[in-house]
Each structure stands twice: as structure tokens, then as C-alpha cells.
Motif scaffolding. Structure first.
Motif, PDB file in Angstrom:
ATOM      1  N   ALA A 173       0.876  -1.172   0.000  1.00 11.60           N
ATOM      2  CA  ALA A 173       0.000   0.000   0.000  1.00 11.60           C
ATOM      3  C   ALA A 173       0.911   1.219   0.000  1.00 11.60           C
ATOM      4  CB  ALA A 173      -0.870   0.000   1.247  1.00 11.60           C
ATOM      5  N   GLY A 190       3.418   8.399  -0.107  1.00 12.87           N
ATOM      6  CA  GLY A 190       4.826   8.177  -0.459  1.00 12.87           C
ATOM      7  C   GLY A 190       5.778   9.102   0.277  1.00 12.87           C
ATOM      8  N   GLN A 246       9.937   2.527   2.138  1.00  9.93           N
ATOM      9  CA  GLN A 246       9.009   1.661   2.865  1.00  9.93           C
ATOM     10  C   GLN A 246       7.700   1.400   2.125  1.00  9.93           C
ATOM     11  OE1 GLN A 246      10.718   4.201   4.274  1.00  9.93           O
ATOM     12  NE2 GLN A 246      11.262   3.786   6.394  1.00  9.93           N
ATOM     13  N   ALA A 247       7.319   2.298   1.221  1.00 11.69           N
ATOM     14  CA  ALA A 247       6.002   2.157   0.581  1.00 11.69           C
ATOM     15  C   ALA A 247       6.084   1.453  -0.781  1.00 11.69           C
ATOM     16  CB  ALA A 247       5.349   3.530   0.437  1.00 11.69           C
ATOM     17  N   MET A 307      -3.075   4.171  -2.626  1.00 13.94           N
ATOM     18  CA  MET A 307      -4.242   4.464  -1.771  1.00 13.94           C
ATOM     19  C   MET A 307      -4.628   5.941  -1.831  1.00 13.94           C
ATOM     20  SD  MET A 307      -5.037   1.560  -0.373  1.00 13.94           S
ATOM     21  CE  MET A 307      -6.016   1.912   1.084  1.00 13.94           C
ATOM     22  N   ASP A 329       2.771  17.332  12.100  1.00 13.33           N
ATOM     23  CA  ASP A 329       3.059  18.735  11.764  1.00 13.33           C
ATOM     24  C   ASP A 329       2.601  19.081  10.347  1.00 13.33           C
ATOM     25  OD1 ASP A 329       4.282  18.914  14.180  1.00 13.33           O
ATOM     26  OD2 ASP A 329       6.329  18.859  13.401  1.00 13.33           O
ATOM     27  N   GLY A 340      -0.957   5.742   6.230  1.00 10.93           N
ATOM     28  CA  GLY A 340       0.507   5.855   6.372  1.00 10.93           C
ATOM     29  C   GLY A 340       0.907   6.299   7.775  1.00 10.93           C
ATOM     30  N   ILE A 388       2.628  11.806  15.188  1.00 11.65           N
ATOM     31  CA  ILE A 388       2.890  12.644  16.372  1.00 11.65           C
ATOM     32  C   ILE A 388       3.120  14.106  16.006  1.00 11.65           C
ATOM     33  CG2 ILE A 388       3.781  10.899  17.955  1.00 11.65           C
ATOM     34  CD1 ILE A 388       6.592  11.575  16.946  1.00 11.65           C
ATOM     35  N   LEU A 411       3.632  -0.698  10.875  1.00 11.35           N
ATOM     36  CA  LEU A 411       4.494  -0.562   9.692  1.00 11.35           C
ATOM     37  C   LEU A 411       3.940  -1.331   8.490  1.00 11.35           C
ATOM     38  CD1 LEU A 411       7.887  -0.992  11.617  1.00 11.35           C
ATOM     39  CD2 LEU A 411       6.757   1.156  10.996  1.00 11.35           C
ATOM     40  N   GLY A 412       2.620  -1.401   8.418  1.00 13.66           N
ATOM     41  CA  GLY A 412       1.960  -2.010   7.254  1.00 13.66           C
ATOM     42  C   GLY A 412       2.095  -3.524   7.177  1.00 13.66           C
ATOM     43  N   ILE A 452      -3.826  -3.910   5.235  1.00 16.73           N
ATOM     44  CA  ILE A 452      -3.969  -2.586   4.602  1.00 16.73           C
ATOM     45  C   ILE A 452      -5.203  -1.920   5.198  1.00 16.73           C
ATOM     46  CG2 ILE A 452      -4.398  -1.407   2.414  1.00 16.73           C
ATOM     47  CD1 ILE A 452      -2.807  -3.648   1.046  1.00 16.73           C
ATOM     48  N   ILE A 453      -5.001  -0.751   5.765  1.00 18.57           N
ATOM     49  CA  ILE A 453      -6.113  -0.025   6.383  1.00 18.57           C
ATOM     50  C   ILE A 453      -6.953   0.585   5.269  1.00 18.57           C
ATOM     51  CG2 ILE A 453      -6.742   1.938   7.862  1.00 18.57           C
ATOM     52  CD1 ILE A 453      -3.905   1.563   9.173  1.00 18.57           C
ATOM     53  N   TYR A 487      12.018   6.322  15.333  1.00 18.75           N
ATOM     54  CA  TYR A 487      10.636   6.527  14.909  1.00 18.75           C
ATOM     55  C   TYR A 487      10.679   6.563  13.379  1.00 18.75           C
ATOM     56  CZ  TYR A 487       6.111   8.672  14.051  1.00 18.75           C
ATOM     57  OH  TYR A 487       4.838   8.922  13.584  1.00 18.75           O
ATOM     58  N   LEU A 488       9.675   6.023  12.681  1.00 20.66           N
ATOM     59  CA  LEU A 488       9.756   5.796  11.233  1.00 20.66           C
ATOM     60  C   LEU A 488      11.005   4.956  10.979  1.00 20.66           C
ATOM     61  CD1 LEU A 488       9.234   9.539  10.167  1.00 20.66           C
ATOM     62  CD2 LEU A 488       7.436   7.845  10.544  1.00 20.66           C
ATOM     63  N   GLN A 517       9.552  -2.325   4.079  1.00 23.79           N
ATOM     64  CA  GLN A 517      10.045  -2.043   5.436  1.00 23.79           C
ATOM     65  C   GLN A 517      11.263  -2.912   5.753  1.00 23.79           C
ATOM     66  OE1 GLN A 517       8.996   0.232   7.569  1.00 23.79           O
ATOM     67  NE2 GLN A 517       6.912   0.788   6.987  1.00 23.79           N
TER      68      GLN A 517
HETATM   69  P1  FAD Z   1       3.732   6.073   2.802  1.00 23.77           P
HETATM   70  O1  FAD Z   1       5.120   6.595   2.766  1.00 23.77           O
HETATM   71  O2  FAD Z   1       2.986   6.038   1.541  1.00 23.77           O
HETATM   72  O3  FAD Z   1       3.677   4.675   3.530  1.00 23.77           O
HETATM   73  C1  FAD Z   1       4.335   4.452   4.758  1.00 23.77           C
HETATM   74  C2  FAD Z   1       4.200   2.976   5.165  1.00 23.77           C
HETATM   75  O4  FAD Z   1       2.851   2.698   5.484  1.00 23.77           O
HETATM   76  C3  FAD Z   1       4.565   1.997   4.051  1.00 23.77           C
HETATM   77  O5  FAD Z   1       5.135   0.856   4.608  1.00 23.77           O
HETATM   78  C4  FAD Z   1       3.238   1.672   3.423  1.00 23.77           C
HETATM   79  O6  FAD Z   1       3.240   0.402   2.805  1.00 23.77           O
HETATM   80  C5  FAD Z   1       2.323   1.699   4.636  1.00 23.77           C
HETATM   81  N1  FAD Z   1       0.967   2.127   4.308  1.00 23.77           N
HETATM   82  C6  FAD Z   1       0.574   3.192   3.563  1.00 23.77           C
HETATM   83  N2  FAD Z   1      -0.755   3.247   3.527  1.00 23.77           N
HETATM   84  C7  FAD Z   1      -1.222   2.212   4.239  1.00 23.77           C
HETATM   85  C8  FAD Z   1      -2.510   1.716   4.564  1.00 23.77           C
HETATM   86  N3  FAD Z   1      -3.617   2.316   4.130  1.00 23.77           N
HETATM   87  N4  FAD Z   1      -2.606   0.614   5.334  1.00 23.77           N
HETATM   88  C9  FAD Z   1      -1.500  -0.027   5.794  1.00 23.77           C
HETATM   89  N5  FAD Z   1      -0.265   0.386   5.503  1.00 23.77           N
HETATM   90  C10 FAD Z   1      -0.115   1.492   4.745  1.00 23.77           C
HETATM   91  N6  FAD Z   1       5.217  11.919  10.973  1.00 23.77           N
HETATM   92  C11 FAD Z   1       4.739  12.233  12.188  1.00 23.77           C
HETATM   93  O7  FAD Z   1       4.368  11.350  12.958  1.00 23.77           O
HETATM   94  N7  FAD Z   1       4.661  13.541  12.580  1.00 23.77           N
HETATM   95  C12 FAD Z   1       4.989  14.567  11.772  1.00 23.77           C
HETATM   96  O8  FAD Z   1       4.887  15.715  12.167  1.00 23.77           O
HETATM   97  C13 FAD Z   1       5.459  14.255  10.477  1.00 23.77           C
HETATM   98  N8  FAD Z   1       5.770  15.242   9.610  1.00 23.77           N
HETATM   99  C14 FAD Z   1       6.196  14.923   8.369  1.00 23.77           C
HETATM  100  C15 FAD Z   1       6.476  15.956   7.470  1.00 23.77           C
HETATM  101  C16 FAD Z   1       6.906  15.678   6.191  1.00 23.77           C
HETATM  102  C17 FAD Z   1       7.209  16.809   5.243  1.00 23.77           C
HETATM  103  C18 FAD Z   1       7.094  14.319   5.809  1.00 23.77           C
HETATM  104  C19 FAD Z   1       7.611  13.991   4.449  1.00 23.77           C
HETATM  105  C20 FAD Z   1       6.817  13.281   6.685  1.00 23.77           C
HETATM  106  C21 FAD Z   1       6.365  13.576   7.973  1.00 23.77           C
HETATM  107  N9  FAD Z   1       6.066  12.571   8.887  1.00 23.77           N
HETATM  108  C22 FAD Z   1       5.578  12.894  10.126  1.00 23.77           C
HETATM  109  C23 FAD Z   1       6.307  11.155   8.570  1.00 23.77           C
HETATM  110  C24 FAD Z   1       5.066  10.494   8.032  1.00 23.77           C
HETATM  111  O9  FAD Z   1       4.085  10.335   9.028  1.00 23.77           O
HETATM  112  C25 FAD Z   1       5.391   9.099   7.522  1.00 23.77           C
HETATM  113  O10 FAD Z   1       6.388   9.172   6.542  1.00 23.77           O
HETATM  114  C26 FAD Z   1       4.157   8.461   6.927  1.00 23.77           C
HETATM  115  O11 FAD Z   1       4.425   7.128   6.613  1.00 23.77           O
HETATM  116  C27 FAD Z   1       3.776   9.198   5.697  1.00 23.77           C
HETATM  117  O12 FAD Z   1       2.505   8.856   5.265  1.00 23.77           O
HETATM  118  P2  FAD Z   1       2.321   8.434   3.760  1.00 23.77           P
HETATM  119  O13 FAD Z   1       0.869   8.425   3.557  1.00 23.77           O
HETATM  120  O14 FAD Z   1       3.108   9.261   2.840  1.00 23.77           O
HETATM  121  O15 FAD Z   1       2.888   6.947   3.867  1.00 23.77           O
END
Ligand code: FAD
Length: 540
Positions: free
Chosen positions: A94, A98, A104-105, A118, A175, A183, A190, A235-236, A240-241, A494-495, A533
Motif C-alpha cells: 500500500a 509516499g 518503505q512504501a 491508496m 506537523d 501511512g 505525532i 508498519l503495514g 492494509i487499512i 521513529y519511522l 520495510q
Molecule cells: P507512505 O510513505 O505512503 O507509507 C508508509 C508505510 O505505510 C509503508 O510501509 C506503506 O506500505 C504503509 N501504508 C501506507 N498506507 C497504508 C494503509 N492504508 N494501510 C496499511 N499500511 C499502509 N510523521 C509524524 O508522525 N509527525 C509529523 O509531524 C510528520 N511530519 C512529516 C512531514 C513531512 C514533510 C514528511 C515527508 C513526513 C512527515 N512525517 C511525520 C512522517 C510520516 O508520518 C510518515 O512518513 C508516513 O508514513 C507518511 O505517510 P504516507 O501516507 O506518505 O505513507
């Protein structure tokens, strides 16, 4: 209590067992016609987009067969079930928005995989999914109050907008809001509200999850509880949510936003820890948000994330706060939410709280803005960086949870040591209360009641300055981790990004690792999901 979506018999005929992936793909494409409600793309541009992320530093391109843009929950079920039931199997990842930084994605395996997109934003940043928009339910009838049901790929900005139409909003944030619900719930989610409300994963009532066996299950505190907690911060790995039910509260109208500076790390952390100890107190006796920055480099105090402090014409000087060259400055960032009806009291209440703090007296910077603008603050910075071509650069980020008992050692060894008065991006630092995190969730935090997030949000530049290069900054991350290791500072990433099973075991700790593996065997026995991951070696 288990809702399982029936599966069409056609899957049995998909026969994805051939050694030739192209053949498999053909089969999927043939059956995909009319089989999926959405679309399955093999367009090289789509494949490329699905294999890169915000980190931008992956050395090898992902092996992708196709990208599925689901048109329904059933599409997710069908695809995962096809992967699970095929004799050889193939990885399915999922992808939210990104915004991961280490691949990880995207699938990570020798067999080509499929990405389920998604969050499907097109080039004009318009959501093109056929999914239902967020559904706000005001006062849901039980003790939990109002909530919003959202598609797992929905971005938090859309969740906020939909909730605000009803005068409501989620309680806990990140933030930045252009992240998907699925994700962030797979990690934790947080921001400065976490000390009071816990992370985003502590504010979810219910999830619909498609497991690695292709079953669609509803899970919550009451049903399929182990899956519910497994998926939160999981961590997925377990499913898949596809839907999340998120707690809402009345949305404040405005935010008083204050920043103060410290030159003394002890005073800074003492005040931060005092402020988070006020969690649970009435609004009037605490702040709503507590974060902080470390500023090791004078240039940074005047940069995009800190433009708050100064105008380009009137840059701030460390020396004006009694900090000599080579020193480090710390900024505490706090907010108070309020409504027009309570605005008369805000000044006094903020003033009373500030009086208890030990910051540099001349360093109070205050601003006031609508709630939505505060929550969406990083997007403004994003637009600025994009216009300068500084957004789509590699981001070797390092996010650490540091136990409170060793944060002063971290300050000396890293902020005042390894970073050497030079950073390439903002450094966030703020404490949280462990009792707001549910130990049954998959995410791991240090073994102390209070721990800090330290986020080194680096951007690598091709500027000719070696210290800004991806290689240098990635090495610096390794040095920081080695330093913690050698100094016995028990940080948790974290992450997280680890490459070997040994490292993952160390990350989780023995008991949590056993639980994590057990959940994997139960919910994704073929190790199909989220292989990017790099926790479990794929078996195909
Ligand atoms: P993706 O990068 O697309 O996916 C992350 C992981 O989750 C992958 O392993 C993917 O396979 C899995 N995944 C995605 N969607 C699903 C789903 N529906 N079900 C199950 N698994 C899934 N994080 C914080 O906690 N606090 C912050 O303040 C914060 N600020 C950020 C600011 C920026 C500019 C950026 C780039 C990132 C920030 N992050 C923060 C980190 C962010 O929360 C993580 O990178 C998160 O994974 C991003 O969400 P995404 O939708 O892009 O996930």
C-alpha cells in the motif's frame, strides 16, 4: 462480529503461478478488465512514481509489475487475495502519499510486485480516487462522542477540512497534513499535541483492514482486538487499512502561537517537561501544543521554518541573546487554542503560564491565526521550498525517541558535538508521556515515562559543499546512531529503518519482537505486505 467480503470465483482462474511475471501481468490485465472497479496501470510513468518517495535516496529502482488504483475496497481485497492464493506469491505494498524516506512504501523483493496507490493525487493535486469522502458523525451515541470515518488513503488535510465543516476536528496531529491516514497510523502520528492526547494511533476507534490473506476485517477495542493493536504502528505488516474511524473534538477557532528562546539546555528541557506534566488539566491551565527546535547554526534561525522570528531584512543574531559563536540555541514552541467567546481570557492565561518558564526574557515571539492555518503551517513552507526547487531533493531524515534520562547526553554528543554547528534542516525536539501510548500497539518507544522526539529533518543538496551531500549526511546519521550505541543511550527509531533481522529484533526488544512475529504469521503468513520495510525476508 467478523465482516468478511465474499470473493468472486474468478480469482481462482487468475492462475498467477507462472514463472514469467509478464505472463502473470497479462493474466491480471485480462481479468482486470471489469474485474477491478479501479484501474491497473503498467504505464512506466506510474511505475516510476510509485517506486520513489520523499527520501529520494534509493539506490535501486523498485521492481514493479503494476500500480493498482483501487476503485473500491473490494479491489484491495481482490488483489491481496490474488497474491496470497497464487502458488508463487508476489509482494503488494500500500502506498499512501509516499512520504516515507527509505523506500518503505514500495515492494522490496526479487519478484516484481504491485503497488496499491491508496492516495491518488494527480498532478494538479486533486484527489481522483472514487472513494467516499470523509463521513462525519456528530455525537455517535456512545461515550466516545463525534467521529469521522475515512478511507485509508485519505490525506489528513481532507479529514480536517471535512470535519471543520461541522465545527469539529481530530485531536492529535502530525506537523504536516499531506500525509495519508493509513501511512501515519502505520507509524504512530505525532506532533505537539501528543503529550496531551497521545499519538494519532491513540485516537482511533475502529479500522477496516485487508489482511495479508485478503480478508476484510473490522477491528477495534471490542472485536479483532489483536489485529487492531497490531496494525496501529504496525508498519503495514499485518494489513492494509481501508477505513479508519477517528475521534473528533469541537474545533477551536483560533490559535495563539508563542515561541521563546533558551541558551541553556537544562532550563529548556525542564520547562518542556513541566509543560507536558500539565496534560489532563483544564485548557486554561495548560498549553495545547508543546514542541521545540534546536538551532545549531545561526543561518537556520532565519530560515523557512523559523521565519516566525525575523524578517529577511532584520535577521536575528545569536549574540543578541547572549549566545556566543559555537553555541546552540533552543526554541520552545507552544500554542493555546481559543474561541471568540474565550478570547478575553487568553492573554492572561498565556501570560500566567509563561511566568513559570525560564526562557531568555527578551525572546518572546507571538502570533495569532485561525486553527486551520496553524495546523496547515508546514504546507506554506512546502510551497516556498517547491518554488525554489528545494522540496524534491533527497531527505536523509533521522527520527529518534530519546529517553528523558539521557537527553542531556544527547545534547552534548550530538547537538553540540557531531553536528558541529552545521545542519541541513530543522531539528525538532519535544517530549511525550509514555502513558498516552498503548503498549498493545505495535509501535515501540523507550522504556521511560517521558521520552523525547528528536527529528533531524535533513535535505541533501548538490551544492558542491561536501557537508551537504547525501553521502555525508547519511554517514552523519550512522555516526549519531553509533554514538548512542556506544554511550548506552537506548534510543528507538521513529519511522524506523533497519536492514537486518538482528537490528529489527534490537528495535523491538525480545518480547515485542515475539509478538510482532506471531502477528505476522497470523495475519500475513506469506509475507506479502509492505516488504519495503525490510523486516521479514520475502519468500518469493
Ligand atoms: P507512505 O510513505 O505512503 O507509507 C508508509 C508505510 O505505510 C509503508 O510501509 C506503506 O506500505 C504503509 N501504508 C501506507 N498506507 C497504508 C494503509 N492504508 N494501510 C496499511 N499500511 C499502509 N510523521 C509524524 O508522525 N509527525 C509529523 O509531524 C510528520 N511530519 C512529516 C512531514 C513531512 C514533510 C514528511 C515527508 C513526513 C512527515 N512525517 C511525520 C512522517 C510520516 O508520518 C510518515 O512518513 C508516513 O508514513 C507518511 O505517510 P504516507 O501516507 O506518505 O505513507
Amino acid at each position: 462480529s467478523i465482516s468478511t467480503v465474499g470473493f468472486p470465483v474468478e480469482v481462482g482462474h487468475l492462475d498467477l503461478d507462472h514463472d514469467d511475471h509478464e505472463y502473470d501481468l497479462d493474466r491480471l490485465m485480462v481479468f482486470g478488465r471489469g474485474f477491478f472497479d479501479g484501474s491497473l496501470s503498467v504505464d512506466p510513468a506510474d511505475l516510476h512514481r510509485a517506486s520513489v518517495d520523499f527520501g529520494g535516496g534509493q539506490a535501486t529502482p523498485a521492481k514493479l509489475m503494476a500500480v493498482l488504483r483501487p476503485g473500491s475496497v473490494n479491489d484491495v481485497v481482490k488483489l491481496v487475495k490474488a497474491a496470497y492464493e497464487s502458488r508463487r506469491g508476489f509482494p503488494v505494498s500500500a502506498r499512501g502519499h509516499g512520504h516515507s524516506t527509505n523506500g518503505q512504501a514500495r515492494p522490496y523483493s526479487s519478484a516484481p510486485g504491485i503497488v496499491i496507490e491508496m492516495s491518488n493525487y494527480n498532478n494538479k493535486n486533486v484527489m481522483t480516487t472514487m472513494m467516499k469522502p470523509p463521513n462525519v458523525v456528530i455525537d455517535g451515541g456512545d461515550h466516545r462522542g463525534s467521529y469521522v470515518d475515512v478511507w485509508g488513503g485519505e490525506l489528513w488535510i481532507e479529514v480536517l477540512k471535512a470535519s471543520m465543516e461541522h465545527g469539529l476536528a481530530p485531536k492529535s496531529w502530525t506537523d504536516y497534513l499531506y500525509l495519508s491516514v493509513g501511512g501515519t497510523l502505520s507509524n504512530g502520528g505525532i506532533s505537539g499535541q501528543a503529550f496531551n492526547h497521545g499519538p494519532q494511533i491513540a485516537n482511533v476507534h475502529e479500522l477496516d483492514v485487508v489482511t495479508g490473506k485478503g480478508e476484510l476485517l473490522t477491528c477495534s477495542e471490542e472485536q479483532n482486538t489483536d489485529l487492531f493493536h497490531g496494525v496501529l504502528g504496525g508498519l503495514g505488516q499485518f494489513g492494509i487499512i481501508t477505513r479508519a474511524r477517528i475521534a473528533l473534538e469541537p474545533a477551536p477557532q483560533r490559535v495563539r502561537w508563542v515561541r521563546v528562546l533558551y541558551s541553556n539546555f537544562h532550563d529548556f528541557t525542564k520547562d518542556q517537561e513541566y509543560l507536558i506534566s500539565l496534560h489532563g488539566k483544564p485548557n486554561s491551565e495548560r498549553f495545547d501544543y508543546v514542541e521545540g527546535f534546536v538551532i545549531v547554526d545561526e543561518g537556520l534561525i532565519n530560515n523557512w521554518r523559523s521565519s516566525f522570528f525575523s524578517s529577511p531584512r532584520n535577521p536575528i543574531k545569536f549574540t543578541s541573546f547572549g549566545v556566543n559563536n559555537g553555541g546552540v540555541i533552543y526554541s520552545l514552541e507552544i500554542t493555546r487554542n481559543y474561541d471568540e467567546s474565550t478570547s478575553h481570557a487568553v492573554d492572561q492565561e498565556v501570560e500566567a503560564l509563561l511566568k513559570k518558564l525560564n526562557y531568555i526574557p527578551s525572546s518572546v515571539f507571538t502570533t495569532d491565526l485561525p486553527y486551520m492555518d496553524f495546523l496547515d503551517r508546514v504546507h506554506k513552507a512546502e510551497l516556498k521550498l517547491r518554488s525554489k526547487g528545494l522540496w524534491e531533493v533527497p531527505h536523509p531524515w533521522l527520527n529518534l525517541f530519546v529517553p528523558k534520562s539521557r537527553i542531556a547526553d544527547f545534547d552534548i554528543g550530538v547537538f553540540k558535538g557531531i553536528l558541529g554547528n552545521k545542519t541541513s534542516g530543522p531539528i525538532l525536539i519535544y517530549p511525550m508521556n509514555k502513558n498516552k501510548w498503548d503498549h498493545r500497539d505495535s509501535v515501540v518507544t523507550p522504556d521511560e515515562e517521558v521520552f523525547y522526539l528528536v527529528a533531524l529533518l535533513k535535505s541533501a543538496l548538490d551544492s558542491g559543499d561536501e557537508t551537504q551531500s547525501l553521502e555525508y549526511l547519511s554517514n552523519q546519521n550512522r555516526r549519531i546512531l553509533n554514538f548512542c550505541d556506544e554511550a548506552g543511550i537506548k534510543v528507538k527509531q521513529y519511522l524506523p529503518h533497519h536492514s537486518t533481522e538482528e537490528e529489527w529484533k534490537g528495535h523491538f526488544g525480545e518480547i515485542n519482537w515475539e509478538r510482532f512475529v506471531k502477528r505476522k504469521v497470523e495475519y500475513d503468513p506469506r509475507r506479502i505486505l509492505a516488504t519495503g520495510q525490510r523486516i521479514f525476508a520475502p519468500q518469493f
